[in-house]
Design an enzyme around this catalytic site. Structure first.
Site, PDB file in Angstrom:
ATOM      1  N   LYS A  94       0.883  -1.179   0.000  1.00  0.00           N
ATOM      2  CA  LYS A  94       0.000   0.000   0.000  1.00  0.00           C
ATOM      3  C   LYS A  94       0.921   1.231   0.000  1.00  0.00           C
ATOM      4  CE  LYS A  94      -1.909   3.015   2.142  1.00  0.00           C
ATOM      5  NZ  LYS A  94      -1.686   4.443   1.783  1.00  0.00           N
ATOM      6  N   GLU A 127       9.209  16.361  15.335  1.00  0.00           N
ATOM      7  CA  GLU A 127       9.672  16.190  13.958  1.00  0.00           C
ATOM      8  C   GLU A 127       8.938  17.178  13.048  1.00  0.00           C
ATOM      9  OE1 GLU A 127       8.530  12.489  11.968  1.00  0.00           O
ATOM     10  OE2 GLU A 127      10.491  12.432  10.985  1.00  0.00           O
ATOM     11  N   CYS A 169      13.439  11.080   7.296  1.00  0.00           N
ATOM     12  CA  CYS A 169      13.211  10.669   8.683  1.00  0.00           C
ATOM     13  C   CYS A 169      14.455  10.793   9.552  1.00  0.00           C
ATOM     14  CB  CYS A 169      12.717   9.233   8.707  1.00  0.00           C
ATOM     15  SG  CYS A 169      13.750   8.136   7.725  1.00  0.00           S
ATOM     16  N   GLU A 190       2.577   7.991  15.101  1.00  0.00           N
ATOM     17  CA  GLU A 190       1.136   8.004  15.413  1.00  0.00           C
ATOM     18  C   GLU A 190       0.432   6.882  14.644  1.00  0.00           C
ATOM     19  OE1 GLU A 190       2.766  10.776  14.133  1.00  0.00           O
ATOM     20  OE2 GLU A 190       3.193  11.563  16.126  1.00  0.00           O
ATOM     21  N   LYS A 197      -0.517  20.336   2.657  1.00  0.00           N
ATOM     22  CA  LYS A 197      -0.611  19.920   4.057  1.00  0.00           C
ATOM     23  C   LYS A 197       0.779  19.987   4.720  1.00  0.00           C
ATOM     24  CE  LYS A 197      -1.883  15.790   6.600  1.00  0.00           C
ATOM     25  NZ  LYS A 197      -1.988  14.350   6.435  1.00  0.00           N
TER      26      LYS A 197
HETATM   27  P1  NAD Z   1       2.025   8.601   7.786  1.00  0.00           P
HETATM   28  O1  NAD Z   1       2.233   7.796   9.000  1.00  0.00           O
HETATM   29  O2  NAD Z   1       1.043   9.678   7.802  1.00  0.00           O
HETATM   30  O3  NAD Z   1       1.625   7.650   6.562  1.00  0.00           O
HETATM   31  C1  NAD Z   1       2.404   6.538   6.200  1.00  0.00           C
HETATM   32  C2  NAD Z   1       1.522   5.533   5.474  1.00  0.00           C
HETATM   33  O4  NAD Z   1       0.514   5.096   6.369  1.00  0.00           O
HETATM   34  C3  NAD Z   1       0.816   6.087   4.240  1.00  0.00           C
HETATM   35  O5  NAD Z   1       0.796   5.107   3.236  1.00  0.00           O
HETATM   36  C4  NAD Z   1      -0.602   6.329   4.753  1.00  0.00           C
HETATM   37  O6  NAD Z   1      -1.581   6.250   3.743  1.00  0.00           O
HETATM   38  C5  NAD Z   1      -0.758   5.178   5.728  1.00  0.00           C
HETATM   39  N1  NAD Z   1      -1.787   5.396   6.755  1.00  0.00           N
HETATM   40  C6  NAD Z   1      -2.297   6.571   7.216  1.00  0.00           C
HETATM   41  N2  NAD Z   1      -3.244   6.338   8.140  1.00  0.00           N
HETATM   42  C7  NAD Z   1      -3.332   4.995   8.287  1.00  0.00           C
HETATM   43  C8  NAD Z   1      -4.105   4.141   9.117  1.00  0.00           C
HETATM   44  N3  NAD Z   1      -5.006   4.628   9.971  1.00  0.00           N
HETATM   45  N4  NAD Z   1      -3.908   2.803   9.024  1.00  0.00           N
HETATM   46  C9  NAD Z   1      -2.982   2.293   8.176  1.00  0.00           C
HETATM   47  N5  NAD Z   1      -2.228   3.057   7.342  1.00  0.00           N
HETATM   48  C10 NAD Z   1      -2.396   4.396   7.413  1.00  0.00           C
HETATM   49  O7  NAD Z   1       3.494   9.144   7.386  1.00  0.00           O
HETATM   50  P2  NAD Z   1       3.895  10.070   6.155  1.00  0.00           P
HETATM   51  O8  NAD Z   1       3.450  11.458   6.442  1.00  0.00           O
HETATM   52  O9  NAD Z   1       3.512   9.420   4.877  1.00  0.00           O
HETATM   53  O10 NAD Z   1       5.495   9.959   6.236  1.00  0.00           O
HETATM   54  C11 NAD Z   1       6.263  10.720   7.084  1.00  0.00           C
HETATM   55  C12 NAD Z   1       6.681   9.919   8.297  1.00  0.00           C
HETATM   56  O11 NAD Z   1       7.363   8.734   7.923  1.00  0.00           O
HETATM   57  C13 NAD Z   1       7.677  10.705   9.131  1.00  0.00           C
HETATM   58  O12 NAD Z   1       7.408  10.533  10.491  1.00  0.00           O
HETATM   59  C14 NAD Z   1       9.006  10.059   8.753  1.00  0.00           C
HETATM   60  O13 NAD Z   1      10.030  10.268   9.682  1.00  0.00           O
HETATM   61  C15 NAD Z   1       8.609   8.626   8.617  1.00  0.00           C
HETATM   62  N6  NAD Z   1       9.580   7.842   7.834  1.00  0.00           N
HETATM   63  C16 NAD Z   1      10.358   6.910   8.473  1.00  0.00           C
HETATM   64  C17 NAD Z   1      11.321   6.182   7.749  1.00  0.00           C
HETATM   65  C18 NAD Z   1      12.223   5.157   8.410  1.00  0.00           C
HETATM   66  O14 NAD Z   1      12.877   4.397   7.696  1.00  0.00           O
HETATM   67  N7  NAD Z   1      12.319   5.108   9.737  1.00  0.00           N
HETATM   68  C19 NAD Z   1      11.462   6.411   6.377  1.00  0.00           C
HETATM   69  C20 NAD Z   1      10.662   7.383   5.780  1.00  0.00           C
HETATM   70  C21 NAD Z   1       9.706   8.083   6.518  1.00  0.00           C
END
Ligand code: NAD
Length: 498
Positions: free
Chosen positions: A192, A401, A301, A248, A347
């Site tokens: 996804k 962050e 990240c 979250e 956003k």
């Molecule tokens: P996000 O958590 O908002 O979304 C990530 C994914 O989760 C998306 O595909 C989204 O559609 C999905 N999602 C949203 N709500 C959901 C739910 N209720 N149930 C299941 N899936 C759901 O994060 P984002 O804004 O896309 O990305 C930024 C975040 O990702 C930052 O915190 C960043 O640091 C982190 N990140 C971490 C790494 C790592 O390797 N540690 C790498 C890249 C990004």
């Protein structure tokens, strides 16, 4: 030759986007969402529509999990020897390489990142796929156990269906980090991608088909997080889950998986620090840290978003940082002079500007004012200027962050104070230490509380070196290391009394 290549990929790109609304990829077939819903994907550099994409609903997610289950049980994928699967996976890596220019353009358009950065992401995908494919052929899947009066051994089997949910900042690279070990181990996957940036993952599905990977081994279901993502996370047909994104949402995904007793890996956010001692080469250190915080417009990240600087060089460092940040060239992805593109969405612009405002309200000093900016001819794009804040480690912009081009400057007087400042963060993804004194560098690097410590560099990714977060930054073993491969295999013991 170069322009011929450019024309070829421009045509391929046009043909790909021309198929909009782009469909879901389930069981090797392209199919519309059952409810016929679609969502819009924007070019963040223009703020304009790039394509429409079918929006997977619960019923589509279920179909994808079933297709992956069927492929796991019937396609032969799970039972192939690693070198047989390797033929397909190397072929996929070859195809990614031969489509590199098209994929990089898709990624640049979708995320807003400069083309050379997108090319690096695509190359990294192939390198990851090849790393795990090679590894799978050189590790034991069966280990004898020496115990008295018994013949005993362990054998490793793939889990089954693995779900993957990815964020929008490095869509293609992260898919590579995620699915490569799972596929090399013989699992089947349901991906996804993030709703902001699903395009390169859909292009990957085309290449998987062309590589001859059996139908259902790779399924791609773009959709919204609260619907498609949530439906995948709670699906009882999964055997393993991997989530990359915010803490979250990571919690929600882990809770849903917990109810089904499905093991989950979480790769989450960060608030990385760079500790800069008094003996560094100032120009080179400032330059490298500015590059780190403006890479992907700061939407990384693990980047260094807290610059913890020794008191004796603080003023000089801050001045050079302001001067260098002012020089960062902001532009559209296809301008070769562009160092930093737009943020991914309106956003995300609101999030970054909100942190600047709240940080200053709480007493931070803006050494460099950020704010919105415009690129000529691309007025609708989501561009912001880099900013630099300074002040207390308790400031909201120093703790949370931001995910934008905004470092927070902090000062320290001695080594233990620096370590204390860094380790106060609830995150624990990656930090760096900058000094000519390697003894000090090693000492401090080992004391910083995070999955990764880098020395005189930031954002270092090497296949074979584990990359993982602790605390709010993740759990479950991380990615990129050899052990990640074993995360996708269950171990069974077999024993016969003698
Ligand atoms: P996000 O958590 O908002 O979304 C990530 C994914 O989760 C998306 O595909 C989204 O559609 C999905 N999602 C949203 N709500 C959901 C739910 N209720 N149930 C299941 N899936 C759901 O994060 P984002 O804004 O896309 O990305 C930024 C975040 O990702 C930052 O915190 C960043 O640091 C982190 N990140 C971490 C790494 C790592 O390797 N540690 C790498 C890249 C990004």
């Amino acid at each position: 030759m170069a322009s011929q290549e450019g024309t070829k990929s421009a045509t391929a790109l046009e043909e790909f986007l021309g198929a909009s609304p782009l469909q879901l990829f389930i069981g090797g077939q392209w199919c519309p969402s059952r409810l016929g819903e679609t969502f819009e994907v924007l070019d963040p550099g223009l703020g304009a529509r790039l394509a429409d994409v079918h929006d997977a609903g619960e019923i589509d997610v279920d179909a994808a999990v079933r297709a992956a289950r069927q492929a796991f049980q019937k396609s032969g994928w799970a039972r192939m020897a690693p070198n047989e699967r390797g033929v397909y996976l190397h072929r996929l890596a070859d195809l990614v390489e031969s489509h590199k220019n098209t994929l990089a353009r898709i990624e640049s358009l979708d995320v807003g990142k400069p083309l050379d950065q997108a090319v690096w992401d695509i190359e990294n995908f192939s390198a990851t796929m090849r790393y795990y494919t090679e590894l799978s052929q050189h590790v034991a899947h069966r280990d004898p156990i020496a115990v008295a009066r018994h013949e005993a051994w362990t054998v490793r089997h793939p889990y089954g269906v693995c779900g993957f949910i990815f964020p929008w900042n490095f869509p293609f690279l992260l898919v590579g980090w995620g699915i490569s070990p799972a596929l090399a181990a013989g699992n089947t996957v349901v991906i996804k991608p993030a709703e902001d940036t699903p395009l390169s993952t859909l292009y990957l599905a085309r290449l998987a088909k062309e590589a001859g990977i059996p139908d259902g081994v790779i399924n791609v279901i773009p959709g919204l997080g609260e619907t498609a993502g949530a439906a995948l996370a709670r699906h009882s047909g999964l055997n393993r889950m991997s989530f990359t994104g915010s803490p979250e949402v990571g919690r929600l995904v882990a809770e849903a998986c917990g109810r089904n007793l499905v093991a989950v890996k979480l790769e989450l956010g960060g608030k990385g620090a760079a500790v800069i001692f008094e003996d560094v080469d100032l120009d080179s250190t400032v330059d490298q840290l500015v590059r780190a915080i403006t890479l992907n417009a700061g939407q990384v990240c693990c980047t260094a978003s807290r610059w913890v600087v020794h008191d004796s060089i603080y003023s000089k460092f801050a001045q050079r940082a302001v001067d260098r940040m002012k020089e960062v060239r902001i532009g559209y992805w296809n301008d070769t002079k562009t160092e930093m593109g737009p943020l991914v969405s309106s956003k995300q612009v609101a999030r970054v500007l909100g942190y600047l405002e709240r940080g200053c309200q709480e007493g931070a000093e803006a050494l460099l004012q950020g704010g919105r900016t415009k690129v000529p001819g691309k007025e609708g794009g989501f561009y912001v200027k880099p900013a630099i804040l300074a002040g207390s480690a308790e400031n909201v912009a120093a703790r949370e962050e931001i995910f934008g081009p905004v470092p927070f400057l902090l000062r320290f007087r001695d080594e233990s104070e620096a370590i204390d400042i860094v380790n106060r963060s609830p995150y624990g993804l990656a930090n760096s230490v900058w000094t000519e004194d390697l003894n000090r560098a090693h000492r401090v690097a080992e004391k910083l509380a995070a999955g990764n410590s880098w020395i005189n560099a930031h954002n270092v990714f090497v296949h074979g070196v584990p990359y993982a977060g602790i605390n709010l930054s993740g759990l479950g073993g991380g990615v990129l290391g050899p052990r990640t491969y074993f995360d996708y295999l269950r171990e069974k013991s077999v024993v016969r009394p003698l």
